[in-house]
Design an enzyme around this catalytic site. Structure first.
Site, PDB file in Angstrom:
ATOM      1  N   HIS A 174      24.448  60.420  13.786  1.00 15.18           N
ATOM      2  CA  HIS A 174      25.384  59.325  13.222  1.00 15.18           C
ATOM      3  C   HIS A 174      26.709  59.230  13.968  1.00 15.18           C
ATOM      4  CE1 HIS A 174      24.023  59.034   9.176  1.00 15.18           C
ATOM      5  NE2 HIS A 174      23.230  60.252   9.480  1.00 15.18           N
ATOM      6  N   ASP A 185      33.679  55.572  17.807  1.00 10.06           N
ATOM      7  CA  ASP A 185      33.298  55.694  16.437  1.00 10.06           C
ATOM      8  C   ASP A 185      31.795  55.452  16.455  1.00 10.06           C
ATOM      9  OD1 ASP A 185      33.248  56.228  13.737  1.00 10.06           O
ATOM     10  OD2 ASP A 185      35.119  54.896  13.246  1.00 10.06           O
TER      11      ASP A 185
END
Ligand code: ADQ
Length: 459
Positions: A155, A363
């Site tokens: 992720h 991110d």
């Protein structure tokens, strides 16, 4: 049909109070068909790590959880996962806090996961492991004779070899991960970094289809960006218009334009830089004084890691500085709160906002960017200011893309968003919404699992 087994660091039971709204459970809803098994840590710390998993059934799904001993929790979770891997994989080598003891704790807990999961497995199960806390689990399972298909999705970002090798033993982790059959990434950039790292750690030569062979085992890779239930989120945002919180926010704004930020309070999210950029906006574009309000919602997170406490103090200070310098007796430019707000309230707030600031320094994806787009009123949409270092920027190119380290550029983008004509806002929003509706939570699960199921296994 084969059963799906999801493995993640943390399992949140539907019955759990305060279970994180959002998170993996929402993203994987599509994949978790009746009969699926979800295995992981219960979130509880006990005197010893559980010898066997505790099984619970809810809504047709089986949840298998283990508790961790305090020492395992400290070493595996706080120490190595959050203190070493998290900063490393977000390119923050200066924050890396490596301790050999934590690393060994990480390996031990990954072995414990494999031990407790193994007896629950059936021969035709498909195993899908999630995220950086479990990098060595694929190999731990193989060593126990597990020949099932194993998929792994990361992720968070993956770093190039020069960054990766700052972490002692990084090669061990990459080799263990390569025991999976399929490794999924959020972006093409992350996959490329991984393949270069795999080449440097194992001497493998990736093939044109981005797979490689190591010790006779083929590891395939894929790019399956995560998304949200876009249409569902649009409905939630529309409904939220009637909620008491939304009305209170509207009243409190007295016609001022709302700029919003929603993040976990994490040093990867670029919050100090964002506050500086907002300060620059007020300084360089005085026409916006008294006409705008920035609402920053930053949910406290990982408070047992020192760096998160110092970040909080830094933000308290910066917020005080901005409000001290620019507030009037009847106007506060920055509203800053450090708690979670429930999803539907947030959806309503996004819809009211003229601008969203999604400016992480790094991110994996960033779902706030997608939620903001889905929440907009298409007839009068707000503008997304998005960091080029969020995975979402690879897809969401019609946002105002910024370098979050450049406070002046972020201030310029906020100004551009505040004065942007309706036609341009609509054109950008239409393009962005199309993408947010195409790459959803459901398509993420479908695409990843279709790839995993199609793999021919050596067993
Ligand atoms: P996170 O770092 O947690 O996830 P993100 O993708 O933004 O980041 O997801 C956060 C979720 O929590 C969103 O649904 C958001 O609405 C919610 N949230 C954030 N702050 C909140 C607040 N203050 N109050 C209430 N809710 C809040 C990791 C990676 C990301 C990747 C996801 C999914 O770091 O890059 O997108 O996993 O893969």
């Amino acid at each position: 049909m084969s059963r799906l087994v999801i493995v993640s660091n943390r399992v949140s039971l539907p019955t759990e109070r305060g279970a994180k709204a959002g998170g993996l459970a929402v993203a994987l809803a599509e994949a978790m068909t009746p009969g699926s098994l979800w295995f992981g840590w219960s979130g509880k710390r006990a005197t010893a790590t559980s010898e066997t998993a505790t099984i619970a059934e809810h809504g047709g799904l089986t949840y298998a959880t283990i508790d961790l001993s305090e020492a395992d929790y400290r070493r595996y979770y706080v120490g190595f996962s959050n203190g070493a891997l998290w900063p490393l994989l977000h390119y923050r080598t200066g924050l890396l806090d490596f301790k050999r003891d934590d690393y060994e704790g990480y390996l031990t807990v990954n072995e414990a996961f494999a031990d407790r999961l193994k007896p629950l497995l059936r021969p035709d199960d498909i195993i899908w492991i999630h995220d950086y806390q479990l990098l060595t689990l694929p190999e731990a399972l193989r060593r126990r004779g597990v020949t099932n298909r194993i998929g792994f999705f990361l992720h968070v970002p993956f770093v190039p070899p020069a960054v990766l090798h700052v972490l002692p033993s990084a090669a061990v982790l990459v080799r263990a991960l390569a025991a999976a059959d399929l490794i999924g990434f959020q972006t093409h950039g992350d996959r490329m970094n991984f393949l270069e790292s795999a080449a440097s750690c194992m001497g493998v030569r990736p093939e044109p289809d981005h797979s490689f062979i190591h010790n006779g085992h083929r590891t395939e890779t894929t790019v399956t960006p995560i998304g949200i239930d876009a249409d569902g989120f649009t409905r939630t945002a529309r409904r939220a218009a009637g909620m008491a919180e939304t009305k209170r926010l509207i009243e409190s704004l007295v016609g001022r334009a709302l700029i919003i930020g929603v993040d976990r309070l994490d040093y990867t999210k670029g919050l100090p830089q964002r506050f500086d950029a907002f300060g620059q906006l007020l300084h360089r574009y005085p026409e916006h004084l008294r006409r705008i309000s920035l609402l920053q919602i930053a949910a406290r997170s990982r408070e047992d890691v020192d760096r998160y406490q110092s970040l909080r103090r830094e933000l308290d200070r910066k917020a005080g500085d901005i409000n001290g310098a620019y507030s009037d007796f009847d106007w506060t430019p920055l509203r800053y709160m450090t708690r979670t707000v429930n999803r539907s309230t947030i959806a309503g707030f996004y819809r009211l906002a003229r601008i969203a600031l999604v400016t992480p320094l790094r991110d994996g994806m960033n779902l706030v960017a997608k939620e903001f787009i889905a929440a907009q009123d298409a007839a009068d949409p707000g503008v997304l200011v998005l960091s080029r270092f969020a995975g979402a920027a690879e897809e969401l190119t019609e946002a105002l893309i910024v370098n979050p380290y450049d406070a002046d550029a972020v201030a310029d983008a906020m100004h551009a968003g505040l004065v942007m004509p309706l036609e341009e806002r609509k054109a950008r929003h239409t393009a962005l919404l199309g993408k947010v509706r195409r790459t959803t939570a459901a398509s993420f699960c479908r695409d990843f699992l279709a790839r995993l199921k199609a793999i021919e296994i050596d067993a």
